[in-house]
Design a protein around this motif. Structure first.
Motif, short mmCIF file in Angstrom:
data_model
loop_
_atom_site.label_atom_id
_atom_site.label_comp_id
_atom_site.label_asym_id
_atom_site.label_seq_id
_atom_site.Cartn_x
_atom_site.Cartn_y
_atom_site.Cartn_z
N LYS A 56 38.05 56.16 29.13
CA LYS A 56 37.46 57.32 29.80
C LYS A 56 36.91 56.97 31.19
O LYS A 56 36.53 57.86 31.95
CB LYS A 56 36.33 57.91 28.95
N THR A 57 36.84 55.68 31.50
CA THR A 57 36.22 55.28 32.75
C THR A 57 37.15 55.45 33.95
O THR A 57 36.68 55.61 35.08
CB THR A 57 35.76 53.80 32.71
N LYS A 58 38.48 55.40 33.74
CA LYS A 58 39.41 55.34 34.87
C LYS A 58 39.25 56.49 35.86
O LYS A 58 39.15 56.24 37.08
CB LYS A 58 40.85 55.26 34.38
N PRO A 59 39.21 57.76 35.44
CA PRO A 59 39.08 58.83 36.44
C PRO A 59 37.78 58.76 37.23
O PRO A 59 37.76 59.07 38.43
CB PRO A 59 39.17 60.12 35.62
N LEU A 60 36.70 58.34 36.59
CA LEU A 60 35.42 58.22 37.30
C LEU A 60 35.46 57.07 38.30
O LEU A 60 34.95 57.19 39.42
CB LEU A 60 34.29 58.01 36.29
N VAL A 61 36.06 55.95 37.88
CA VAL A 61 36.19 54.81 38.78
C VAL A 61 37.05 55.17 39.99
O VAL A 61 36.70 54.87 41.14
CB VAL A 61 36.80 53.59 38.03
N MET A 62 38.17 55.82 39.76
CA MET A 62 39.06 56.17 40.86
C MET A 62 38.38 57.17 41.81
O MET A 62 38.56 57.08 43.04
CB MET A 62 40.37 56.75 40.32
N ILE A 96 38.71 53.05 49.29
CA ILE A 96 39.57 51.93 48.89
C ILE A 96 40.23 52.17 47.54
O ILE A 96 40.43 51.24 46.75
CB ILE A 96 38.78 50.59 48.86
N ALA A 97 40.61 53.40 47.26
CA ALA A 97 41.26 53.71 45.99
C ALA A 97 42.55 52.91 45.81
O ALA A 97 42.94 52.59 44.68
CB ALA A 97 41.53 55.20 45.89
N ASP A 98 43.19 52.56 46.91
CA ASP A 98 44.46 51.81 46.83
C ASP A 98 44.26 50.35 46.43
O ASP A 98 45.24 49.65 46.14
CB ASP A 98 45.20 51.88 48.17
N LYS A 99 43.01 49.89 46.38
CA LYS A 99 42.73 48.48 46.04
C LYS A 99 42.32 48.32 44.57
O LYS A 99 41.87 47.24 44.18
CB LYS A 99 41.58 47.95 46.92
N TYR A 100 42.50 49.32 43.76
CA TYR A 100 41.94 49.33 42.40
C TYR A 100 42.39 48.15 41.54
O TYR A 100 41.67 47.69 40.66
CB TYR A 100 42.26 50.65 41.69
N ASN A 101 43.59 47.63 41.80
CA ASN A 101 44.13 46.56 40.96
C ASN A 101 44.00 45.18 41.59
O ASN A 101 44.52 44.20 41.07
CB ASN A 101 45.60 46.84 40.63
N LYS A 102 43.30 45.09 42.72
CA LYS A 102 43.10 43.81 43.41
C LYS A 102 41.93 43.05 42.78
O LYS A 102 41.04 43.63 42.15
CB LYS A 102 42.81 44.03 44.89
N LEU A 103 41.91 41.74 43.00
CA LEU A 103 40.76 40.91 42.65
C LEU A 103 39.85 40.80 43.88
O LEU A 103 40.32 40.91 45.02
CB LEU A 103 41.21 39.52 42.23
N GLY A 106 33.93 43.40 53.92
CA GLY A 106 33.62 44.83 53.97
C GLY A 106 34.21 45.58 52.79
O GLY A 106 33.57 46.49 52.23
N GLN A 107 35.43 45.22 52.39
CA GLN A 107 36.05 45.87 51.23
C GLN A 107 35.31 45.52 49.95
O GLN A 107 35.12 46.39 49.09
CB GLN A 107 37.52 45.45 51.13
N GLN A 108 34.85 44.28 49.83
CA GLN A 108 34.08 43.90 48.64
C GLN A 108 32.77 44.69 48.57
O GLN A 108 32.36 45.11 47.49
CB GLN A 108 33.79 42.40 48.66
N GLN A 109 32.13 44.91 49.73
CA GLN A 109 30.90 45.69 49.71
C GLN A 109 31.19 47.14 49.34
O GLN A 109 30.38 47.79 48.67
CB GLN A 109 30.18 45.59 51.06
N ARG A 110 32.34 47.66 49.73
CA ARG A 110 32.72 49.01 49.33
C ARG A 110 32.91 49.09 47.81
O ARG A 110 32.56 50.09 47.17
CB ARG A 110 33.99 49.46 50.06
N VAL A 111 33.48 48.02 47.23
CA VAL A 111 33.61 47.97 45.77
C VAL A 111 32.22 48.00 45.13
O VAL A 111 31.98 48.73 44.16
CB VAL A 111 34.37 46.70 45.33
N ALA A 112 31.29 47.22 45.69
CA ALA A 112 29.93 47.19 45.16
C ALA A 112 29.26 48.56 45.27
O ALA A 112 28.53 48.99 44.36
CB ALA A 112 29.10 46.14 45.90
N ILE A 113 29.52 49.27 46.35
CA ILE A 113 28.95 50.61 46.51
C ILE A 113 29.58 51.58 45.51
O ILE A 113 28.89 52.40 44.91
CB ILE A 113 29.13 51.10 47.96
N ALA A 114 30.89 51.45 45.31
CA ALA A 114 31.55 52.30 44.29
C ALA A 114 30.96 52.04 42.92
O ALA A 114 30.72 52.98 42.14
CB ALA A 114 33.06 52.01 44.29
#
Length: 228
Positions: free
Chosen positions: A117-123, A131-138, A145-153
């Protein structure tokens, strides 16, 4: 939303009683964007830990949404913190071996949500930070800057009552810092997210609606930034 009255806090160091917060009275409303400034050792981290339900060992009154939340036992207080507060850190604090999607989903999983159930909320959260296009990256495959965006998400995915951002631009270059501050302003103005940001950077603080300055455990000023 947050109301502190007469907050005093002490630490015992080598049998000496240190007065860390001194008669702090403070109100923070929903949808505010507040900078908390002060030199190292000023008490600002202790203040933010108290606001974030991480440290309830104090004298005085702290009410969150008109309720004394610190009266709750540890398990309920932990659940309240997970539901109500999103955290963003200077060092990102992402799990290296987890994908972007897995990192952002963590607060939802801690709250008991089933993984499917988490996937739609995460996306949706990743879309908000661009950065929705980075969802499968490590994390190691992303820029700072992208890592901080992940942290904000991760901080906003559970729709918390407020975000605590602790030096969120401290590890970033000036251009990336500007981008992150623009993102915070967008979240505050368009998504109505309440943000409390600890910072040493007067340029970052100047972009907030309100600046609270702490020194030697006291509130020195509530308003415009000034040198300390």
């Amino acid at each position: 939303m947050i109301e502190m009255t007469g907050i005093n806090k002490y630490y015992i160091v080598d049998q000496e009683k240190i007065h860390v917060l001194k008669d702090i009275s403070l109100t923070i409303n929903e949808q505010e964007f507040v900078a908390i400034m002060g030199p190292s050792g000023s008490g600002k981290s202790t203040l933010i830990n108290t606001i974030s339900f991480l440290d309830g060992d104090f004298e005085g009154t702290y009410r969150f949404n008109q309720e004394n939340s610190y009266r709750f036992k540890d398990e309920k207080l932990s659940a309240l913190r997970n539901e109500s507060v999103g955290f963003v850190f200077q060092a990102f604090q992402l799990i290296d071996n987890n994908t972007v999607m897995e990192n952002v989903a963590l607060p939802l999983l801690y709250g008991g949500m089933k993984q499917r159930k988490t996937k739609p909320l995460v996306m949706a959260a990743l879309e908000k930070v661009g950065i929705a296009d980075k969802y499968n990256k490590l994390p190691k495959q992303l820029s700072g800057g992208q890592q901080q965006r992940v942290a904000i998400a991760r901080a906003i995915v559970g729709n918390p009552k407020f975000i605590v951002a602790d030096e969120p631009t401290g590890a970033l270059d000036s251009k990336t810092s500007d981008e992150i501050m623009y993102l915070f302003k967008h979240l505050n103005e368009e998504e109505k997210v309440t943000i409390l940001m600890v910072t040493h950077d007067p340029d970052a603080a100047a972009q907030c609606e309100r600046i609270i300055t702490v020194k030697d455990g006291e509130l020195l000023k509530d308003g415009e930034a000034f040198a300390y």
